[in-house]
Design an enzyme around this catalytic site. Structure first.
Site, PDB file in Angstrom:
ATOM      1  N   GLN A  66       0.755  -1.158  -0.156  1.00  0.00           N
ATOM      2  CA  GLN A  66      -0.025   0.063   0.158  1.00  0.00           C
ATOM      3  C   GLN A  66       0.795   1.387  -0.110  1.00  0.00           C
ATOM      4  O   GLN A  66       1.904   1.185   0.574  1.00  0.00           O
ATOM      5  CB  GLN A  66      -1.014   0.121   1.179  1.00  0.00           C
ATOM      6  N   SER A 103       4.642  -6.106   2.694  1.00  0.00           N
ATOM      7  CA  SER A 103       3.486  -6.063   3.545  1.00  0.00           C
ATOM      8  C   SER A 103       2.297  -6.844   2.446  1.00  0.00           C
ATOM      9  O   SER A 103       2.414  -8.003   2.042  1.00  0.00           O
ATOM     10  CB  SER A 103       2.775  -4.942   3.980  1.00  0.00           C
ATOM     11  N   LEU A 104       1.498  -6.241   1.906  1.00  0.00           N
ATOM     12  CA  LEU A 104       0.587  -6.806   0.989  1.00  0.00           C
ATOM     13  C   LEU A 104       1.176  -7.257  -0.194  1.00  0.00           C
ATOM     14  O   LEU A 104       0.839  -8.509  -0.737  1.00  0.00           O
ATOM     15  CB  LEU A 104      -0.295  -5.482   0.554  1.00  0.00           C
ATOM     16  N   ARG A 117      -8.690  -9.389   3.344  1.00  0.00           N
ATOM     17  CA  ARG A 117      -7.699  -8.531   4.289  1.00  0.00           C
ATOM     18  C   ARG A 117      -7.951  -7.237   4.206  1.00  0.00           C
ATOM     19  O   ARG A 117      -7.990  -6.334   5.128  1.00  0.00           O
ATOM     20  CB  ARG A 117      -6.181  -8.862   3.890  1.00  0.00           C
ATOM     21  N   HIS A 138      -0.051  -2.691  11.154  1.00  0.00           N
ATOM     22  CA  HIS A 138       1.090  -3.455  11.514  1.00  0.00           C
ATOM     23  C   HIS A 138       1.270  -2.960  12.862  1.00  0.00           C
ATOM     24  O   HIS A 138       2.456  -2.674  13.373  1.00  0.00           O
ATOM     25  CB  HIS A 138       2.469  -3.093  10.601  1.00  0.00           C
ATOM     26  N   GLN A 198       1.669 -10.990  10.320  1.00  0.00           N
ATOM     27  CA  GLN A 198       1.936  -9.776   9.475  1.00  0.00           C
ATOM     28  C   GLN A 198       1.055  -8.851   9.728  1.00  0.00           C
ATOM     29  O   GLN A 198       1.118  -7.553   9.683  1.00  0.00           O
ATOM     30  CB  GLN A 198       1.981 -10.165   7.993  1.00  0.00           C
TER      31      GLN A 198
END
Length: 314
Positions: A5, A85-86, A110, A194, A243
């Protein structure tokens, strides 16, 4: 390297969908899986719409996977892969751990869960620039009395993102400035990602992870949760759960890759965020990106021309 993102932008898949039939086919398959107008969103969608995390996540993942499929068909064979991440979801597709369908379904859920969590646990995120990570962590500790604030992203040696309750993030940011940070930039995000505030979605997402098959990697893949190699499908499943609330250890991802070693760092998907992080973390890093026609064509020139799927004539 697959971006996360923050890499989205209006029109980010326009050059893919205009020129490459396989990209259109992948977007059509993604739309079928998710019942979302992804091609429209990634060509004509506005910045505000693309910033909604339930849209951002499948849009970036689909765009990245379309680029991956183009490169893979051209004979691109990376030494290893990783995602920020993503971006770990398309990285796991590239490594043979997840199917396209499973990755997209998990990414969609998610994003939806994180979007819902934003209403339940309002918070903030901020990037601290020009201060070593251990001093940013100390600033978070000092701000603990105002609420929860944690390190969310170790992006580069002098860029660390913090996340948590808005008041605590603000106080930690001021403490970081007092400690010598160059600046603190509040991020325009949908939720405090996070950090432990995301634990409200962990149970439902863990159940979803359990419902999808995870194969062992056929391509070396580095976890953004640990900064080390993922050795099995079951480990990958658990790391995607962790995560949600754990920090992105991108500096460690890059240092693990450098020690492997790899010769170049290719950003597969929209934007050039990860290319910049690689150059600022590893002095000798050679980076490539694919987020626009010129850069995608440049990488195409390094691949076998007889296997590359040529653009349609304009």
């Amino acid at each position: 390297m697959f971006p996360g993102q923050g890499s989205q932008r209006p029109g980010m898949a326009g050059h893919l969908l205009d020129a490459y039939p396989s990209a259109r086919a992948l977007f059509a398959r993604a739309e079928e899986i998710l019942d979302l107008p992804l091609a429209q969103l990634c060509v004509t969608g506005g910045a505000a719409e693309l910033a909604r995390t339930e849209i951002t996540q499948p849009a970036i993942a689909t765009t990245s996977l379309a680029v991956w499929e183009l490169l893979r068909a051209a004979g691109y064979q990376p030494a290893a892969t990783a995602g920020h991440s993503l971006g770990e979801y398309p990285a796991l597709v590239a490594a043979g751990v997840l199917t396209l369908e499973s990755a997209l379904q998990l990414v969609r859920l998610r994003g939806q869960l994180m979007g819902e969590a934003a209403g339940e646990v309002p918070g903030a995120m901020a990037a601290v620039l020009g201060l070593p990570a251990h001093q940013v962590q100390a600033a978070c500790t000092d701000a603990g009395a105002a609420g929860l604030v944690q390190v969310a992203n170790y992006n580069e040696p002098l860029q660390t993102v913090i996340s948590g309750h808005a008041a605590a993030v603000e106080i930690a940011g001021k403490a970081a400035l007092d400690a010598g940070a160059e600046k603190v930039v509040t991020l325009d995000v949908g939720a405090p990602f996070h950090c432990e505030l995301m634990s409200v979605v962990e149970e439902e997402f863990t159940a979803a992870l359990a419902a999808h098959p995870f194969a062992d990697p056929v391509l070396p893949v580095i976890s953004s949760v640990t900064g080390t190699w993922i050795t099995s499908g079951e480990e990958a499943r658990d790391l995607l759960r962790r995560q949600l609330t754990g920090p992105v250890r991108w500096v460690e991802v890059l240092t693990t890759a450098a020690a492997y070693p790899v010769g170049a760092y290719t950003e597969i998907g929209p934007g050039r965020v990860l290319s910049g992080l690689a150059r600022r973390t590893l002095a000798e890093a050679r980076t490539r990106s694919t987020g626009d026609p010129r850069r995608l064509t440049a990488l195409h020139g390094e691949l076998a021309p007889d296997t590359w799927q040529q653009p349609l004539a304009s």
